[in-house]
Design a protein around this motif. Structure first.
Motif, short mmCIF file in Angstrom:
data_model
loop_
_atom_site.label_atom_id
_atom_site.label_comp_id
_atom_site.label_asym_id
_atom_site.label_seq_id
_atom_site.Cartn_x
_atom_site.Cartn_y
_atom_site.Cartn_z
N GLY A 98 -32.47 -7.21 -0.28
CA GLY A 98 -31.24 -6.43 -0.80
C GLY A 98 -31.52 -6.04 -2.08
O GLY A 98 -32.30 -6.13 -2.87
N ALA A 99 -30.60 -4.98 -2.64
CA ALA A 99 -30.27 -4.58 -4.15
C ALA A 99 -30.07 -5.70 -4.95
O ALA A 99 -30.32 -6.08 -5.94
N LYS A 100 -29.02 -6.44 -4.25
CA LYS A 100 -28.50 -7.74 -5.31
C LYS A 100 -29.91 -8.72 -5.72
O LYS A 100 -30.00 -8.91 -6.88
N PRO A 101 -30.56 -8.97 -4.80
CA PRO A 101 -31.99 -9.70 -5.45
C PRO A 101 -32.65 -9.01 -6.28
O PRO A 101 -33.49 -9.35 -7.17
N ASN A 234 -32.03 0.28 -5.36
CA ASN A 234 -31.46 0.93 -4.37
C ASN A 234 -31.92 0.24 -3.14
O ASN A 234 -32.19 -0.85 -3.37
N GLY A 235 -31.17 0.61 -1.87
CA GLY A 235 -31.44 -0.27 -0.74
C GLY A 235 -30.85 0.67 0.37
O GLY A 235 -30.31 1.68 0.47
N VAL A 236 -30.80 -0.22 1.66
CA VAL A 236 -30.52 0.60 2.88
C VAL A 236 -29.06 0.10 3.17
O VAL A 236 -28.40 0.42 4.22
N SER A 237 -28.54 -0.70 2.55
CA SER A 237 -27.17 -1.72 2.87
C SER A 237 -26.27 -0.51 3.05
O SER A 237 -25.44 -0.55 4.12
N GLY A 248 -33.58 -4.15 -0.04
CA GLY A 248 -33.29 -3.32 -1.27
C GLY A 248 -34.53 -3.03 -1.81
O GLY A 248 -35.58 -3.57 -1.72
N TRP A 249 -34.39 -2.38 -2.87
CA TRP A 249 -35.75 -2.37 -3.74
C TRP A 249 -35.47 -1.77 -5.12
O TRP A 249 -34.54 -1.40 -5.55
N ALA A 250 -36.39 -2.05 -5.93
CA ALA A 250 -36.49 -1.48 -7.32
C ALA A 250 -37.75 -0.60 -7.55
O ALA A 250 -38.77 -0.90 -6.99
N VAL A 251 -37.60 0.44 -8.24
CA VAL A 251 -38.63 1.34 -8.72
C VAL A 251 -38.76 1.35 -10.24
O VAL A 251 -37.42 1.56 -11.01
N GLY A 252 -39.57 0.94 -10.81
CA GLY A 252 -39.75 0.96 -12.66
C GLY A 252 -41.29 0.89 -12.92
O GLY A 252 -42.19 0.96 -12.18
N ALA A 253 -41.40 0.71 -14.23
CA ALA A 253 -42.65 0.51 -14.71
C ALA A 253 -43.26 -0.47 -14.17
O ALA A 253 -42.63 -1.77 -13.86
#
Ligand SMILES: Cc1ncc(COP(=O)(O)O)c(C=O)c1O
Length: 404
Positions: A98-101, A234-237, A248-253
């Motif tokens: 999830g985006a939350k975690p 972001n995420g699919v929720s 969900g997911w995170a995109v970064g360095a």
């Protein structure tokens, strides 16, 4: 019991608690209208369901790499390219339950005890608690009265040497506001210059109305991704109506994603293999459901705004995205907890008090339910607040009394 002192101070999620109460009332047969919900009612994409089913039938449901299966991370890369015009590598992506975690892992990766994390009000209920859970101090920046976008000067004044991160959620839960390009561009420059992470919570980014787009922070940094301080969550929720799938997911360095992945490795190992398959199905499958959800929500938004306009004194800022609206009810009651409780008890309508979002005197009203629910819910609110309406009415089997 010797529960930890910090843990004891963490509040329950008011929105999840409200859901429980609403479900309880419904189970008791009450004619409850739930205008507090935080999830689209449409079905998850068929491609997601088929992909998860195929995975289950294969019986090959084992641990996956901590940051998520490579095909899903590649699908997130394609999504990032398509929606943000940014090319990243698998090392820049962490998939989470999830985006939350994902957000929690980001905060845990950067916050030291006493560090400050700045975010504007109104804010999503979990931000202050999450920041405190990782030992940080939430710093809230209130917008000018009647507005939902913070002033640059107020944001800048809130940023100190202890600031580790700024969180921005646009389109915004609970107001439906989409922050301006100017604000986001300015904040990206400021954060990168001062070495502060900018966490963009983009969970509603495709759910925007009236031809508007949600400006992306990635568009305003010319740094290579591994040197950027922008992290997109972001995420699919919401966009794919897959709240219960928990992906969900995170995109970064790379550097921060690596630490977040270690945190995930030691806490949850990996998101569910089955649900990663579902998310991959959603991202690679037919996207028409996203557009039809967006159009449905825009129609529902219009209905809600029209119905609310019939309540004298309620000030409505038309939402530009999400499926929430945050009308100002101060003409009736400045105490949103009391007002929300009154509406639930007397009119069987569930709303979320603005106080939980740092916006006292307002109520969050969701328009992700049916048009019937929106119209009936707002009519009940109007009945409950209007001193000239009949004192007693039947709602379902219950005789309700408007005793303000
Ligand atoms: C602003 C915001 N961020 C994140 C989330 C959590 O999303 P997920 O279901 O992917 O954990 C929500 C859910 O309500 C939200 O409103």
């Amino acid at each position: 019991m010797r529960i930890g002192t910090l843990a004891r101070t963490i509040a329950e999620s008011p929105t999840l608690a409200l859901n429980d109460k609403a479900n309880q009332l419904k189970a008791q047969g009450e004619a409850l209208i739930h205008l507090g919900s935080g999830e689209p009612k449409s079905m998850a994409p068929i491609d997601a369901i088929l992909a998860a089913s195929a995975k289950l039938v294969s019986a090959d449901v084992k641990y996956t790499p901590t940051a998520g299966i490579l095909p899903l991370r590649k699908a997130v890369i394609a999504y990032t390219e398509q929606h943000y015009g940014r090319t990243v590598s698998p090392k820049n992506v962490m998939v989470a339950a999830g985006a939350k975690p994902a957000l929690y892992a980001a905060l845990a990766a950067m916050v030291d005890p006493g560090d400050e994390v700045v975010f504007p009000a109104p804010y999503w209920v979990s931000y202050p608690e999450m920041v405190r859970m990782v030992g940080g101090r939430p710093v809230v920046v209130a917008p000018p009265d009647g507005a939902f976008e913070p002033l640059r000067g107020d944001l800048e004044a809130a940023i100190t040497d202890r600031t580790k991160a700024v969180i921005l959620n646009s389109p915004n839960n609970p107001s439906g506001a989409v922050y301006s390009r100017d604000l986001i561009a300015w904040l990206v420059e400021l954060c990168e210059r001062r070495d502060i992470f900018l966490i963009m919570d983009d969970i509603y980014h495709q759910l925007v109305f009236d031809g508007c787009t949600a400006p992306s922070a990635f568009a305003f940094t010319d740094r290579p991704i591994d040197e950027s301080r922008v992290i997109v969550i972001n995420g699919v929720s919401k966009v794919y109506a897959m709240t219960g799938f928990r992906i969900g997911w995170a995109v970064g360095a790379r550097e921060v994603i690596e630490v977040m992945t270690n945190i995930q490795a030691q806490s949850t190992s990996c998101p569910s293999a089955l649900l990663q398959a579902a998310a991959l199905g959603a991202l690679q499958g037919d996207q028409s459901g996203v557009e039809s959800l967006r159009l449905t929500l825009m129609t529902h938004r219009d209905v809600l705004v029209r119905e609310l306009a019939a309540i004298p004194g309620v000030r409505v800022t038309v939402p530009k995205g999400t499926f929430y609206c945050l009308p100002d009810f101060r003409a009736y009651d400045g105490d949103s907890m009391r007002l929300s409780g009154f509406l639930l008890d007397r009119a069987l309508v569930a709303t979320v008090p603005g106080k939980d979002f740092g916006m006292e005197g307002h109520l969050r009203i969701s328009y992700c339910g049916s048009v019937r629910e929106i119209v009936e819910g707002v009519r009940r609110i109007r009945w409950a607040l209007d001193p000239d309406s009949p004192r007693d009415i039947h709602i379902g089997d219950r005789l309700c009394t408007r005793d303000w």
